[in-house]
Design a protein around this motif. Structure first.
Motif, short mmCIF file in Angstrom:
data_model
loop_
_atom_site.label_atom_id
_atom_site.label_comp_id
_atom_site.label_asym_id
_atom_site.label_seq_id
_atom_site.Cartn_x
_atom_site.Cartn_y
_atom_site.Cartn_z
N THR A 163 42.99 37.57 47.27
CA THR A 163 43.11 37.71 48.73
C THR A 163 44.21 36.87 49.42
O THR A 163 44.94 37.29 50.48
N VAL A 164 44.34 35.65 49.01
CA VAL A 164 45.25 34.77 49.54
C VAL A 164 46.76 35.12 49.70
O VAL A 164 47.35 35.10 50.72
N VAL A 204 50.78 43.13 34.28
CA VAL A 204 49.67 42.97 33.21
C VAL A 204 48.47 43.89 33.34
O VAL A 204 47.68 43.41 34.16
N PRO A 205 48.33 44.85 32.64
CA PRO A 205 46.97 45.79 32.85
C PRO A 205 45.61 45.18 32.98
O PRO A 205 44.92 45.39 33.58
N ALA A 206 45.50 43.92 32.01
CA ALA A 206 44.40 43.40 31.73
C ALA A 206 43.90 42.51 33.04
O ALA A 206 42.90 42.17 33.14
N TRP A 207 45.01 42.20 34.01
CA TRP A 207 44.62 41.57 35.10
C TRP A 207 44.24 42.48 36.33
O TRP A 207 44.01 41.86 37.25
N ALA A 208 44.45 43.71 36.26
CA ALA A 208 44.32 44.61 37.37
C ALA A 208 42.96 44.41 38.08
O ALA A 208 43.04 44.54 39.39
N SER A 210 41.06 41.82 38.06
CA SER A 210 40.60 40.30 38.43
C SER A 210 40.75 40.15 39.97
O SER A 210 41.82 40.52 40.48
N LEU A 211 39.87 39.17 40.52
CA LEU A 211 39.97 38.81 41.82
C LEU A 211 40.36 37.50 42.07
O LEU A 211 40.73 36.84 43.13
N GLU A 219 36.78 31.41 29.94
CA GLU A 219 35.41 31.53 30.40
C GLU A 219 35.36 31.81 32.10
O GLU A 219 34.34 32.67 32.33
N SER A 220 36.10 31.10 32.74
CA SER A 220 35.97 31.26 34.00
C SER A 220 36.91 32.40 34.70
O SER A 220 36.33 32.98 35.93
N GLY A 221 37.69 33.02 34.08
CA GLY A 221 38.17 34.23 34.65
C GLY A 221 39.42 33.79 35.24
O GLY A 221 40.44 34.57 35.47
N HIS A 222 39.94 32.46 35.27
CA HIS A 222 41.10 32.15 35.99
C HIS A 222 42.04 31.11 35.14
O HIS A 222 41.20 30.51 33.97
N LEU A 223 43.08 30.76 35.47
CA LEU A 223 43.92 29.97 34.70
C LEU A 223 43.08 28.56 34.56
O LEU A 223 42.76 27.76 35.53
N PRO A 224 42.96 27.98 33.32
CA PRO A 224 42.40 26.79 33.13
C PRO A 224 43.11 25.52 33.81
O PRO A 224 44.20 25.53 33.63
N ARG A 225 42.48 24.61 34.59
CA ARG A 225 43.25 23.43 34.98
C ARG A 225 44.10 22.52 33.88
O ARG A 225 45.08 22.21 34.14
N GLN A 226 43.33 22.48 32.64
CA GLN A 226 44.01 21.76 31.59
C GLN A 226 45.49 22.65 31.25
O GLN A 226 46.44 21.72 30.96
#
Length: 307
Positions: A163-164, A204-208, A210-211, A219-226
């Protein structure tokens, strides 16, 4: 029970009741045996004896952090003895922890930061690369532009909600440490980078569903910080900046330092960084001091030739 036996009893308690790791137990053992070697009757020591021991390790050149660790081991030891009724008091109760110097943050110059952002933009605009490279480049451009524009913590950045970007507003609210909310700004360049990233993200359909603004199969569903930290070092190297010099945290520091260098108020930077205590923000006072010296040298009527 002699001091050696009481140290063993303490270590057994730390292992059985606290689940202390082997490395932790070994560290406690070394610290307590060193103190016993200096004090003698460690279990029966008074505050003056412990204070003398701390003075001794300071004289031996131990860093304040190491001195604090030794005192922490002693505090745990005497807390155990008191709880077990093996002595009537805690002799460390009136002792102050050694002062730890706060290390200055690594700082990137405005020129270096500009080179990094320019390199990210150039790679994102490269039409000769394949789909996966283009997507990665657009994501990196959005990440670095937003990080430098906002000073977010890396965990806040990679976990931003979709939403940002969809709102396309000059400010947004982020929930930081302790679930505290704060308002952070978005520059025009950051908003444009996010807009371009949304275009690639939408392919990217796989991300459609995602919030998250920066989704990933993690595991978190978002880009890992590492992953971001590793890719940021690669970008820095390609921009001619030593990879060891940069991290997401360094870019957060650059945001704060460059604001202060250009006249921002320390309290305002504290709010933007999400520091609950201004003492945390005061690691940047060296930046303010440099600015004040420059101000006096440039504008004071008694300054001669800028000196």
């Amino acid at each position: 029970m002699r001091s050696g036996a009481r140290i063993e009893a303490f270590l057994e308690m730390m292992s059985a009741e606290r689940g202390a790791a082997d490395n932790t137990l070994a560290s406690y053992r070394r610290d307590l045996e060193d103190a016993a070697g200096h004090i003698g009757d460690l279990a029966g020591a008074d505050p003056a004896a412990i204070r003398a021991y701390l003075g001794d390790i300071a004289a031996r050149g131990f860093a304040p952090s190491s001195q604090a660790r030794r005192l922490s081991a002693l505090r745990q030891f005497y807390k155990f003895l008191y709880a077990e009724g093996l002595r009537p008091d805690d002799p460390t109760g009136t002792l102050d922890s050694p002062k730890k110097g706060r290390a200055l943050p690594k700082i990137m110059s405005e020129a270096e930061t500009g080179r990094l952002l320019d390199r990210a933009a150039a790679e994102a605009a490269d039409a000769s690369v394949g789909d996966s490279a283009r997507i990665a480049a657009r994501r990196m451009q959005a990440l670095v532009e937003v990080l430098y524009a906002t000073g977010l913590r890396v965990s806040e950045l990679v976990g931003l909600p979709l939403t940002v970007a969809l709102r396309d507003e000059r400010f947004f609210i982020v929930r930081g440490k302790g679930s505290k909310e704060r308002v952070v700004p978005l520059s025009a360049k950051a908003r444009e980078a996010m807009r371009l990233w949304l275009v690639e993200r939408g392919r990217v359909p796989a991300w459609a569903e995602s919030l998250f603004l920066f989704p990933a199969a993690s595991e978190s569903g978002h880009l890992p910080r590492q992953v971001f930290a590793r890719e940021l070092k690669g970008l820095a190297a390609r921009a001619g900046i030593a990879a060891a010099k940069i991290s997401p945290h360094v870019l957060r520091h650059a945001f704060a330092s460059h604001l202060l260098q250009n006249g921002a108020d320390l309290r305002a930077v504290q709010q933007l960084l999400g520091h609950s205590d201004i003492s945390t923000t005061q690691i940047y006072t060296h930046v303010l001091e440099e600015r004040l010296v420059r101000l006096v040298n440039d504008h004071h009527p008694l300054a001669v030739d800028g000196h």
